[in-house]
Design a protein around this motif. Structure first.
Motif, mmCIF file in Angstrom:
data_model
loop_
_atom_site.group_PDB
_atom_site.id
_atom_site.type_symbol
_atom_site.label_atom_id
_atom_site.label_comp_id
_atom_site.label_asym_id
_atom_site.label_seq_id
_atom_site.Cartn_x
_atom_site.Cartn_y
_atom_site.Cartn_z
ATOM 1 N N MET A 20 -20.772 18.095 10.044
ATOM 2 C CA MET A 20 -21.357 19.158 9.265
ATOM 3 C C MET A 20 -22.859 19.222 9.547
ATOM 4 O O MET A 20 -23.549 18.211 9.484
ATOM 5 N N TYR A 21 -23.336 20.393 9.912
ATOM 6 C CA TYR A 21 -24.763 20.600 10.162
ATOM 7 C C TYR A 21 -25.362 21.417 9.028
ATOM 8 O O TYR A 21 -24.697 22.247 8.416
ATOM 9 N N ILE A 22 -26.635 21.158 8.772
ATOM 10 C CA ILE A 22 -27.352 21.842 7.698
ATOM 11 C C ILE A 22 -28.597 22.495 8.286
ATOM 12 O O ILE A 22 -29.308 21.875 9.089
ATOM 13 N N ASP A 23 -28.870 23.741 7.903
ATOM 14 C CA ASP A 23 -30.085 24.418 8.344
ATOM 15 C C ASP A 23 -31.277 23.912 7.549
ATOM 16 O O ASP A 23 -31.219 23.823 6.321
ATOM 17 N N SER B 213 -30.683 23.558 12.859
ATOM 18 C CA SER B 213 -29.466 22.991 12.288
ATOM 19 C C SER B 213 -29.374 21.540 12.697
ATOM 20 O O SER B 213 -29.421 21.228 13.893
ATOM 21 N N ASP C 299 -27.733 17.403 11.832
ATOM 22 C CA ASP C 299 -26.859 16.461 11.154
ATOM 23 C C ASP C 299 -27.675 15.893 9.987
ATOM 24 O O ASP C 299 -28.860 15.588 10.170
ATOM 25 N N PRO C 300 -27.127 15.753 8.810
ATOM 26 C CA PRO C 300 -27.899 15.267 7.662
ATOM 27 C C PRO C 300 -28.531 13.889 7.881
ATOM 28 O O PRO C 300 -29.486 13.534 7.190
#
Length: 165
Positions: free
Chosen positions: A1-4, A17, A19-20
């Motif tokens: 899951m990637y986060i902007d 984007s 990886d946390p």
């Protein structure tokens, strides 16, 4: 899951984007190509990866990119003017021969920018404490301290000149 993550990097709005678990060092070097941010110890001990976050120095190797949401990040690439003119701290490092191999230099320069931004003089011992998070194997720190002092004096002189007008 990637986060902007939305942040300002060297004055430009940037969305990346990630990886946390990704640290800011990897984001800046690998995703944004800002190679002045050096990979050294990767545990926050050497200062080679120092960047300014909202004007304060941080070791980007132990700072998650997620934490940079909405923040302003400055690397050495963001110091030089478009015409190639060096930032006064960079010029002081050149003038005082405060570089040798150069590996620690970007982090030291950014810490010095933060120090100079405080608009006050420091004793030599205070400056040693302020740069204590940086390891330099080449210079013995004297030229580095001279450069920081020179940059502070130039900054204060410019401020005095502006007030005198």
């Amino acid at each position: 899951m990637y986060i902007d993550v939305n942040m300002t990097v060297n004055g430009e709005a940037t969305t990346v984007s990630v990886d946390p678990r990704e640290n800011l060092l990897d984001t800046l070097r690998d995703r944004l190509g800002l190679t002045s941010v050096k990979r050294g110890c990767e545990v926050g001990e050497c200062g080679a990866c120092t960047v300014l976050i909202d004007g304060e120095p941080f070791d980007s190797c132990i700072y998650l990119t997620l934490w940079a949401e909405g923040k302003s990040i400055l690397t050495v690439e963001g110091l030089t003017k478009r015409d190639g003119t060096l930032h006064p701290v960079q010029q002081a490092f050149v003038d005082e021969a405060a570089v040798q191999c150069g590996f620690c230099t970007p982090g030291l320069i950014l810490s010095a920018v933060s120090i100079v931004g405080k608009n006050r003089r420091f004793t030599r011992d205070e400056l040693r404490v302020l740069i204590a998070g940086h390891l330099c194997r080449c210079t013995g720190y004297e030229h580095i301290l001279n450069a920081v002092e020179q940059a502070i004096e130039r900054q204060l002189q410019m401020k005095e000149d502006c007030h005198a007008r």
